[in-house]
Each structure stands twice: as structure tokens, then as C-alpha cells.
Design an enzyme around this catalytic site. Structure first.
Site, short mmCIF file in Angstrom:
data_model
loop_
_atom_site.label_atom_id
_atom_site.label_comp_id
_atom_site.label_asym_id
_atom_site.label_seq_id
_atom_site.Cartn_x
_atom_site.Cartn_y
_atom_site.Cartn_z
N LYS A 164 1.22 4.35 -2.90
CA LYS A 164 0.96 5.77 -2.64
C LYS A 164 2.18 6.63 -2.97
CE LYS A 164 -3.27 5.57 -1.72
NZ LYS A 164 -4.24 6.27 -2.61
N TYR A 216 0.83 -1.21 0.00
CA TYR A 216 0.00 0.00 0.00
C TYR A 216 0.87 1.25 0.00
CZ TYR A 216 -3.19 3.63 1.63
OH TYR A 216 -3.92 4.79 1.74
N THR A 227 -13.88 5.80 6.66
CA THR A 227 -14.53 5.09 5.55
C THR A 227 -14.25 3.60 5.67
OG1 THR A 227 -12.66 5.14 4.02
CG2 THR A 227 -14.08 7.09 4.08
#
Length: 290
Positions: free
Chosen positions: A175, A171, A208
Site C-alpha cells: 500500500k 500488505y 467486505t
């Protein structure tokens, strides 16, 4: 200003909350078009609600799955057939800490969805973005990154994490790759009077479903902490919309890495021109663009 907020910002926030992947807008008081998501039923429901609440808004949905290069190519073909302007492209699709897996094209999922899919989408839409920017307002590409890029490391010899897989490392690498791409693209576009700019933005820690793949006990704790300390989805979306709409990023003032409405200084690797170029060339090769 209130009319712009009602017709542009609020509908965009609503689509952002439902996970739509791309923001395509025609601004400056004109009707707004918002497009691009993987969940068609959810997208169409959002469109109906927006049109009921904001009768003057012009909103459309087009299916796009960034885990599939074929889907990206088809989306761009369909969009170009419409002969529409494209003033803003927000690269916002994201997954985080998912179990090891591959996209249908064989790429590690974080790298393929968070980075390569956006790279291909942007590359294929560059001509429309540039042409639209010549018609008045400069066009923008906004890449949604994360502070996680600060601990990311680009492994050019193993971008697909085949030698060793860590969801966290994958991840963070994706990014950082987004930020390197955004910076290099902006440099490529820096000619006097360029009709297009590119920037990256960090929406902050937002409450979220992005965190749903955390280890279950941590996920439970995160849910409680998030309600107290994290930003709401609307607040996170507002930071992205600032990068997309604010006059602070217009023309020669564009580019860079933004958070909390301000340009931020980030880690040295993001300024490494050789690393930017190496990743750019490797990405073109992986996508068959060179």
C-alpha cells in the site's frame, strides 16, 4: 445531475461491490464503459443486472488477472484493439493478509497484485490516457491505497519478502508502494496543460471479504464490529468515485492523497523523491520495461 448519478455512479458502485478490478469510464454525460475483472461469470452477471436496471448505460466486461503479467499484457492489447478512449483508470485490485505465496511470475502476492500489476497496467495504458485527456476533460489515474501505508516500509533489497515473510508487513508495504508510485507518476506528468493526473485514495475500513484471512477468532469478532463501525461497500466505493469524478481533482488540482473527500497529509516517506525514484526504477526492471 440525477441522470449522471443513475448512469455513472450507481452502476459503478454495483460493479465495485462485485470485486471488478478496474474502472474505465467515458464521462461528461456520455455512456459509461466499466471493465476489467478476474471472475468472468460474476462480471457478466453484474453486466446483465446493470443493463436491465439502467437501459441507457453502456457497460462491457473484459477479463483481467493482475496476478499474471501475461494477463495484463493481453488485457491491454485487447483494449487497444477496440480503439476506445480511456478517461479514468481506477487501480482497485487488492488482497490482504494472505498466506505466503507467489504469483505466476514469482512475485510475493501482495506486492505483485496490489502494486506491480497496477504499475504495469498503468504504464501500458499511459499513451491512451494522455490522448484521451487531450480531447477535453483531463484523464485520471486513481490508485486505491489504505491507511495501512502509514506503517509500511519499502525494503528495496527484499521487495518480495524472501528473507522474512509477514502478511501484515507485506500488505502495508504494497500500500505504501502504491502511494509512492501514484505520487511519482503525478510528478512525471506535471507539465503545463498536462492531459493526465494521478492521485491516491483511501476508501476507509469497509465491510467486505478483504478481511477473510484474519485469524479465525479475530475474523468472527471483526464481522460483528464491522456491521457496527465499518463503512458499507457502497460508502467505500463512493470515496473512490469522488476521486475519479469530482471537479475538486480536475487538472492542476489533481494529485495527492485523498480520504473522506478531502486531500490529506500523509507520512514523510511518501514525499521522499529518492525513494519514489528508486522504487520506480526497480519496478521497471522487475517488469522488464527498461
Amino acid at each position: 445531475m440525477l441522470a449522471v448519478l443513475r448512469l455513472c455512479l450507481l452502476p459503478a458502485v454495483r460493479l465495485y461491490l462485485l470485486g471488478l478490478r478496474v474502472l474505465l469510464g467515458q464521462l461528461c454525460g456520455r455512456p459509461v464503459r466499466l471493465s476489467g475483472g478476474r471472475n468472468e461469470q460474476e462480471g457478466l452477471r453484474a453486466i446483465r443486472r446493470i443493463c436491465e436496471e439502467y437501459t441507457e448505460a453502456k457497460v462491457e466486461f473484459m477479463k483481467l488477472d493482475l496476478a499474471s503479467l501475461q494477463s495484463v499484457h493481453q488485457f491491454v492489447t485487447n483494449f487497444k484493439d477496440r480503439n476506445l478512449q480511456l478517461n479514468i483508470l481506477v487501480n482497485n485490485a487488492g488482497i490482504m493478509l494472505v498466506p505466503e505465496g507467489r504469483t505466476e511470475d514469482g512475485f510475493e502476492r501482495h506486492f505483485g497484485i496490489n502494486y506491480l500489476g497496477h504499475f504495469l497496467l498503468t504504464w501500458l495504458l499511459l499513451d491512451i490516457l494522455k490522448d484521451s485527456g487531450k480531447c477535453g476533460r483531463v484523464s485520471r489515474v486513481v490508485n486505491v491505497s489504505s491507511t495501512a501505508h502509514c506503517i509500511g516500509e519499502i525494503q528495496l533489497s527484499d521487495l518480495n519478502s524472501r528473507q522474512y515473510y509477514s502478511a501484515h508487513a507485506a500488505y502495508c508495504q504494497s500500500k505504501l508502494a502504491q502511494l509512492l508510485f501514484s505520487s511519482h507518476l503525478h510528478q512525471e506528468l506535471q507539465n503545463p496543460g498536462s492531459p493526465l493526473t494521478s492521485c491516491a485514495v483511501d476508501p476507509g475500513m469497509v465491510d467486505t471479504a478483504l478481511y477473510r484471512h484474519l485469524w479465525t477468532p479475530i475474523c468472527w469478532a471483526q464481522g460483528a464490529v464491522a456491521r457496527l463501525l465499518f463503512r458499507t461497500p457502497a460508502e467505500g466505493a463512493a470515496t473512490v468515485l469522488h476521486a475519479a469524478l469530482s471537479p475538486d481533482l480536475e487538472g492542476e488540482c489533481g494529485g495527492g492523497y485523498w480520504a473522506n473527500g478531502q486531500r490529506q497529509i500523509t507520512i514523510p516517506p511518501t514525499f521522499d523523491p529518492q525513494l519514489q525514484l528508486d522504487l520506480w526504477k526497480t519496478s521497471l526492471q522487475l517488469l522488464g520495461l527498461q
